[in-house]
Scaffold this motif. Structure first.
Motif, mmCIF file in Angstrom:
data_model
loop_
_atom_site.group_PDB
_atom_site.id
_atom_site.type_symbol
_atom_site.label_atom_id
_atom_site.label_comp_id
_atom_site.label_asym_id
_atom_site.label_seq_id
_atom_site.Cartn_x
_atom_site.Cartn_y
_atom_site.Cartn_z
ATOM 1 N N GLU A 218 0.831 -1.211 0.000
ATOM 2 C CA GLU A 218 0.000 0.000 0.000
ATOM 3 C C GLU A 218 0.865 1.260 0.000
ATOM 4 O OE1 GLU A 218 -2.507 -0.332 3.387
ATOM 5 O OE2 GLU A 218 -3.788 -1.884 2.518
ATOM 6 N N TRP A 219 1.904 1.251 0.820
ATOM 7 C CA TRP A 219 2.788 2.418 0.927
ATOM 8 C C TRP A 219 3.516 2.672 -0.394
ATOM 9 C CZ3 TRP A 219 3.567 6.343 4.187
ATOM 10 C CH2 TRP A 219 4.732 7.098 4.032
ATOM 11 N N HIS A 220 3.998 1.628 -1.021
ATOM 12 C CA HIS A 220 4.773 1.781 -2.261
ATOM 13 C C HIS A 220 3.914 2.362 -3.384
ATOM 14 C CE1 HIS A 220 7.978 1.150 -5.105
ATOM 15 N NE2 HIS A 220 7.211 0.371 -5.855
ATOM 16 N N ARG A 221 2.640 2.019 -3.417
ATOM 17 C CA ARG A 221 1.753 2.599 -4.435
ATOM 18 C C ARG A 221 1.635 4.105 -4.255
ATOM 19 N NH1 ARG A 221 -1.739 -2.085 -3.756
ATOM 20 N NH2 ARG A 221 -3.075 -0.867 -2.377
ATOM 21 N N LYS A 222 1.652 4.568 -3.014
ATOM 22 C CA LYS A 222 1.531 6.013 -2.746
ATOM 23 C C LYS A 222 2.865 6.733 -2.870
ATOM 24 C CE LYS A 222 -0.170 5.528 1.408
ATOM 25 N NZ LYS A 222 -0.704 5.935 2.737
ATOM 26 N N HIS A 223 3.936 6.087 -2.406
ATOM 27 C CA HIS A 223 5.232 6.766 -2.297
ATOM 28 C C HIS A 223 6.361 5.888 -2.839
ATOM 29 C CE1 HIS A 223 3.213 9.748 0.163
ATOM 30 N NE2 HIS A 223 2.810 8.809 1.000
ATOM 31 N N PRO A 224 6.430 5.708 -4.152
ATOM 32 C CA PRO A 224 7.475 4.838 -4.718
ATOM 33 C C PRO A 224 8.898 5.337 -4.475
ATOM 34 C CG PRO A 224 6.329 6.048 -6.445
ATOM 35 C CD PRO A 224 5.549 6.265 -5.193
ATOM 36 N N ASP A 225 9.058 6.632 -4.171
ATOM 37 C CA ASP A 225 10.399 7.185 -3.927
ATOM 38 C C ASP A 225 10.811 7.119 -2.460
ATOM 39 O OD1 ASP A 225 10.717 7.842 -6.619
ATOM 40 O OD2 ASP A 225 9.798 9.816 -6.353
ATOM 41 N N PHE A 226 9.963 6.565 -1.619
ATOM 42 C CA PHE A 226 10.270 6.463 -0.186
ATOM 43 C C PHE A 226 10.115 5.016 0.283
ATOM 44 C CE2 PHE A 226 9.294 10.938 -0.624
ATOM 45 C CZ PHE A 226 10.173 11.564 0.255
ATOM 46 N N PRO A 227 11.027 4.128 -0.097
ATOM 47 C CA PRO A 227 10.927 2.744 0.384
ATOM 48 C C PRO A 227 11.023 2.679 1.903
ATOM 49 C CG PRO A 227 13.071 3.144 -0.618
ATOM 50 C CD PRO A 227 12.238 4.344 -0.910
ATOM 51 N N VAL A 228 10.348 1.704 2.467
ATOM 52 C CA VAL A 228 10.290 1.560 3.924
ATOM 53 C C VAL A 228 11.579 0.912 4.427
ATOM 54 C CG1 VAL A 228 9.055 0.475 5.840
ATOM 55 C CG2 VAL A 228 7.778 1.352 3.861
ATOM 56 N N PRO A 229 12.303 1.583 5.342
ATOM 57 C CA PRO A 229 13.528 0.991 5.893
ATOM 58 C C PRO A 229 13.228 0.068 7.073
ATOM 59 C CG PRO A 229 13.341 3.304 6.554
ATOM 60 C CD PRO A 229 12.104 2.980 5.782
ATOM 61 N N LEU A 230 13.305 -1.227 6.836
ATOM 62 C CA LEU A 230 13.020 -2.199 7.887
ATOM 63 C C LEU A 230 14.251 -2.454 8.736
ATOM 64 C CD1 LEU A 230 10.918 -4.939 6.035
ATOM 65 C CD2 LEU A 230 10.093 -3.014 7.412
ATOM 66 N N GLY A 231 14.026 -2.563 10.039
ATOM 67 C CA GLY A 231 15.077 -2.983 10.948
ATOM 68 C C GLY A 231 14.956 -4.465 11.227
ATOM 69 N N ASP A 232 15.178 -4.855 12.468
ATOM 70 C CA ASP A 232 15.212 -6.271 12.808
ATOM 71 C C ASP A 232 13.832 -6.900 12.849
ATOM 72 O OD1 ASP A 232 17.946 -6.263 13.012
ATOM 73 O OD2 ASP A 232 17.966 -5.931 15.169
ATOM 74 N N LEU A 233 13.762 -8.133 12.312
ATOM 75 C CA LEU A 233 12.655 -9.028 12.592
ATOM 76 C C LEU A 233 13.215 -10.064 13.569
ATOM 77 C CD1 LEU A 233 11.846 -7.679 9.769
ATOM 78 C CD2 LEU A 233 10.388 -9.663 9.475
ATOM 79 N N ALA A 234 13.350 -11.320 13.136
ATOM 80 C CA ALA A 234 13.903 -12.356 14.012
ATOM 81 C C ALA A 234 14.952 -13.162 13.265
ATOM 82 C CB ALA A 234 12.790 -13.278 14.517
ATOM 83 N N GLU A 235 15.710 -13.951 14.025
ATOM 84 C CA GLU A 235 16.667 -14.867 13.419
ATOM 85 C C GLU A 235 15.904 -16.007 12.734
ATOM 86 O OE1 GLU A 235 19.786 -14.368 13.275
ATOM 87 O OE2 GLU A 235 20.488 -13.278 15.051
#
Length: 268
Positions: free
Chosen positions: A38-55
């Protein structure tokens, strides 16, 4: 978490052996896939910077113990300017950084809060008071976004295992329904012939074998990386066959005959 143009991993190399902590429960991955698409459709120039999930193996993270269960993710603040996400390492020092994209980060936090009726949340943290006030006013849902130490530069989201989506809907979002059909077709192809497969073989039967071995590894656990279904029975494919045979108390000769095929069918 699969790769997509809508996000990147901002902390590559933070996990064991320099790996990226990009693994989570089905609910968490489905939540992120919906949010990011949903975010990428609105803001293709602002990719979401993900931090940690799990090992990958769910082992304890000394610096991120709240992520061990696979239901938590960190999402870093967005940059003020488009196209300034350079990939790892990416980290704005906090919400007082001059390049902190407050408006975009608040919008992303609103998108997260909008998912609360679908994905039950245990906690959402961020230390920008303006962000908290705006989002909590618009979405007076529990839990609110709250202050927590050391959360100036990222939004922390912890999900509950409950969701309003059915298991079938979750699998569809993750693409697992398509994968299941692909594995079923490959298994049928493998079982339909009495041909034995050995090192050096090539063709569609080997591709089917590699697809089924990948599924068996997911179901049973494997110490080896996934195979590329390229139709070539090389050293990697032989190694996966031998590992599977050993796990199922078969002769570890790397030859795929009737017993190995039946064991694959039982496990998959």
């Amino acid at each position: 978490m699969p790769d997509s143009p809508g996000h990147f991993f901002a902390r590559q190399g933070a996990g064991k052996g320099g790996t990226t902590r990009r693994f989570g429960r089905k609910n968490l991955i489905a939540f992120l896939m919906i949010l990011i698409e949903e975010w990428h459709r609105k803001h293709p120039d602002f990719p979401v910077p993900l931090g940690d999930l799990a090992e990958e193996d769910g082992s304890h993270q000394k610096d991120h113990a709240t992520h061990d269960d696979g239901f938590a993710v960190d999402i870093f603040n967005l940059h003020l300017l488009p196209g300034k996400h350079k990939g790892p390492p990416y980290r704005l020092s906090g919400h007082q950084n001059p390049f902190y994209g407050r408006d975009k980060t608040i919008e992303l936090a609103r998108d997260i809060a909008a998912k609360k009726p679908i994905f039950s949340m245990i906690a959402v943290y961020h230390n920008d008071p303006e962000l908290r006030d705006e989002v909590n006013t618009q979405f007076p849902l529990r839990p609110p976004i709250t202050h927590f130490a050391k959360h100036e530069d990222h939004i922390h989201v912890s999900l509950h295992d409950n969701t309003s989506l059915t298991p079938e809907q979750i699998d569809s979002i993750l693409g697992l329904n398509k994968l299941a059909k692909l594995v079923d077709k490959a298994l049928d192809e493998l079982l339909a012939t009495g041909q034995m497969l050995v090192f050096g073989a090539h063709g569609t039967l080997v591709t089917a074998l590699q697809t089924v071995l990948n599924a068996a590894g997911t179901a049973q656990g494997t110490t080896l990386p996934p195979l590329q279904p390229d139709g070539a029975f090389g050293p990697k494919t032989k190694g996966r066959v031998q590992e599977f045979q050993s796990q199922n108390k078969l002769a570890s000769d790397g030859i795929v005959g009737p017993k190995t095929k039946q064991a694959l069918a039982s496990n998959v």
